[in-house]
Design a protein around this motif. Structure first.
Motif, PDB file in Angstrom:
ATOM      1  N   ALA A 134       0.821  -1.203   0.000  1.00  0.00           N
ATOM      2  CA  ALA A 134       0.000   0.000   0.000  1.00  0.00           C
ATOM      3  C   ALA A 134       0.859   1.257   0.000  1.00  0.00           C
ATOM      4  O   ALA A 134       0.591   2.211  -0.755  1.00  0.00           O
ATOM      5  CB  ALA A 134      -0.931  -0.010   1.216  1.00  0.00           C
ATOM      6  N   ILE A 135       1.897   1.270   0.826  1.00  0.00           N
ATOM      7  CA  ILE A 135       2.747   2.466   0.911  1.00  0.00           C
ATOM      8  C   ILE A 135       3.586   2.619  -0.354  1.00  0.00           C
ATOM      9  O   ILE A 135       3.700   3.720  -0.918  1.00  0.00           O
ATOM     10  CB  ILE A 135       3.655   2.391   2.153  1.00  0.00           C
ATOM     11  N   TRP A 136       4.172   1.519  -0.830  1.00  0.00           N
ATOM     12  CA  TRP A 136       5.028   1.593  -2.016  1.00  0.00           C
ATOM     13  C   TRP A 136       4.233   2.034  -3.239  1.00  0.00           C
ATOM     14  O   TRP A 136       4.705   2.871  -4.023  1.00  0.00           O
ATOM     15  CB  TRP A 136       5.683   0.240  -2.268  1.00  0.00           C
ATOM     16  N   ALA A 137       3.037   1.503  -3.391  1.00  0.00           N
ATOM     17  CA  ALA A 137       2.211   1.921  -4.523  1.00  0.00           C
ATOM     18  C   ALA A 137       1.892   3.405  -4.455  1.00  0.00           C
ATOM     19  O   ALA A 137       1.921   4.113  -5.475  1.00  0.00           O
ATOM     20  CB  ALA A 137       0.919   1.108  -4.551  1.00  0.00           C
ATOM     21  N   THR A 138       1.637   3.899  -3.259  1.00  0.00           N
ATOM     22  CA  THR A 138       1.246   5.293  -3.092  1.00  0.00           C
ATOM     23  C   THR A 138       2.386   6.252  -3.396  1.00  0.00           C
ATOM     24  O   THR A 138       2.193   7.268  -4.088  1.00  0.00           O
ATOM     25  CB  THR A 138       0.741   5.535  -1.655  1.00  0.00           C
TER      26      THR A 138
END
Length: 424
Positions: A134-138
């Motif tokens: 979730a964080i990496w995609a964001t």
């Protein structure tokens, strides 16, 4: 509005979505039998997570509305389009519904995140993986997609060309970087993140050459076949129209992986004495990776040459993890990072019209290198920071004893293969 092209985009989106279950089979067959559920669940987890985040805000970051001809500022977010509220209606004169493009690009986000998981097979917690994803995609995938995939609909229904990697570099060098379907945004991006996570989580217990063998080569072949099938949507669909460019991309998506498959098998035969089924599957995927940025910019004969180079080089590069001491479990670095770099840089020499051979200028090669290594460094650094933070807070890696026993039952309470039912 062209209903034929709209149907083409929607079908292509469905094909690309199929790639993620295909990847789950490909990766699942490569791990040990007691980790197959964990491995496949990381791909399916990416489907659920990215499908939601893309609708909520991912598309707003990746494709903020812009005026035609304007270069987007990096890390822009279109607050007016959160939840896709601004994409529900097609503008006057639009070639296709905005939601068709939204759906197509959503599948790219899903497969890119899923690709990263192959580097941490057999030893990662599912919950920690979902937090990282979730964080990496964001902070990585969504912004990089806006840098690279500079084709979208502006508010007036026209195409919006705004990614700095393409439009911005063109303003400086006279040519923009070519990345038709995601050599940088998908494969280099995922491969760099995979390398970072492999370093953060460390080596598997007993890591050495020959210690971890694929438990189910038929799964690997099935997964590779599904990936190849879906890749036609990935590459040809990126034209967003059923035309000659899409047909060229389609043919090159046959030629390059076919050549790479043969090249990988030849390298295996020379090195190890036997060509393997896993090698055939891996070679095809390496060729698919390499042709992704180049599929619309090469004559088919040069696509074959690219496939031969990618298949041979990637077959050799997967040995680097043993020499350099990082445990990239399923060779995401050796196939996706290396293959993506080969395909992206190859265009600097052989791209139709602008490559060094036809134009006599090194500008195309220069911008290809800028694009490739900018994405590589950006993704690696942030993935390492995110992965390190997850490991130090909630813990990313399972206990050694759980890894040895197989993490399917520990993490998911399931077994991939129930050979007898003793529950009475």
């Amino acid at each position: 509005m062209d209903q034929g092209n709209t149907a083409f985009i929607l079908i292509a989106a469905a094909l690309v979505l199929l790639m993620t279950p295909g990847l789950a089979f490909f990766y699942g067959g490569l791990v040990k039998a007691k980790s197959v559920i964990s491995m496949m669940m990381m791909s399916f987890g990416a489907m659920g997570l990215m499908g939601v985040l893309w609708v909520l805000y991912g598309y707003s970051i990746a494709f903020p509305a812009t005026d035609e001809g304007a270069t987007q500022v990096p890390w822009t977010i279109d607050f007016a389009n959160l939840g896709l509220t601004g994409a529900l209606e097609a503008p006057e004169g639009a070639a296709y519904p905005p939601l068709a493009f939204v759906a197509f690009q959503a599948t790219f986000a899903i497969i890119t995140v899923a690709l990263v998981s192959g580097a941490i097979a057999d030893r990662a917690k599912f919950g920690a993986w979902m937090v990282f994803a979730a964080i990496w995609a964001t902070v990585v995938y969504f912004p990089v997609a806006s840098w690279v995939f500079n084709f979208g609909l502006a508010e007036d229904g026209s195409f919006a060309y705004g990614g700095w990697i393409t439009h911005g570099l063109q303003d400086v060098f006279g040519v923009g970087a070519i990345d038709f379907a995601g050599g940088t945004a998908v494969h280099i991006n995922a491969g760099a993140a995979a390398l970072a996570l492999a370093l953060v989580l460390g080596k598997r217990v007993g890591f050495q050459k020959g210690a971890h063998v694929p438990h189910n080569p038929p799964f690997v072949l099935l997964g590779a076949g599904l990936l190849w099938f879906g890749w036609f949507g990935f590459n040809a669909g990126s034209e967003l129209a059923a035309d000659n460019t899409a047909a060229l991309a389609f043919v090159n998506t046959i030629a390059a992986p076919a050549a790479a498959l043969l090249a990988w098998l030849i390298v295996e035969k020379i090195k190890d004495g036997k060509p393997t089924s896993v090698g055939a599957a891996s070679g095809a995927v390496a060729g698919l990776v390499a042709i992704t940025p180049a599929c619309a910019s090469l004559d088919p004969i040069w696509a074959i040459v690219l496939g031969l180079i990618a298949g041979a080089v990637c077959a050799l590069s997967i040995e680097l993890k043993f020499k350099l001491g990082f445990d990239d479990s399923l060779d995401v670095v050796g196939i996706h990072l290396v293959g993506g770099l080969i395909g992206t840089l190859y265009l600097g020499i052989f791209a139709r019209g602008t490559g060094l051979i036809e134009s006599g200028s090194i500008n195309q090669l220069l911008v290809q290198a800028i694009a490739a290594f900018t994405v590589l460094v950006y993704s690696f650094v942030l993935a390492f920071v995110i992965g390190f933070a997850v490991e130090k807070t909630i813990g990313f890696r399972v206990k050694n004893e759980d890894e040895i026993a197989g993490i399917d039952t520990v993490v998911h309470g399931e077994e991939g293969y129930v050979l007898s039912d003793t529950r009475g």
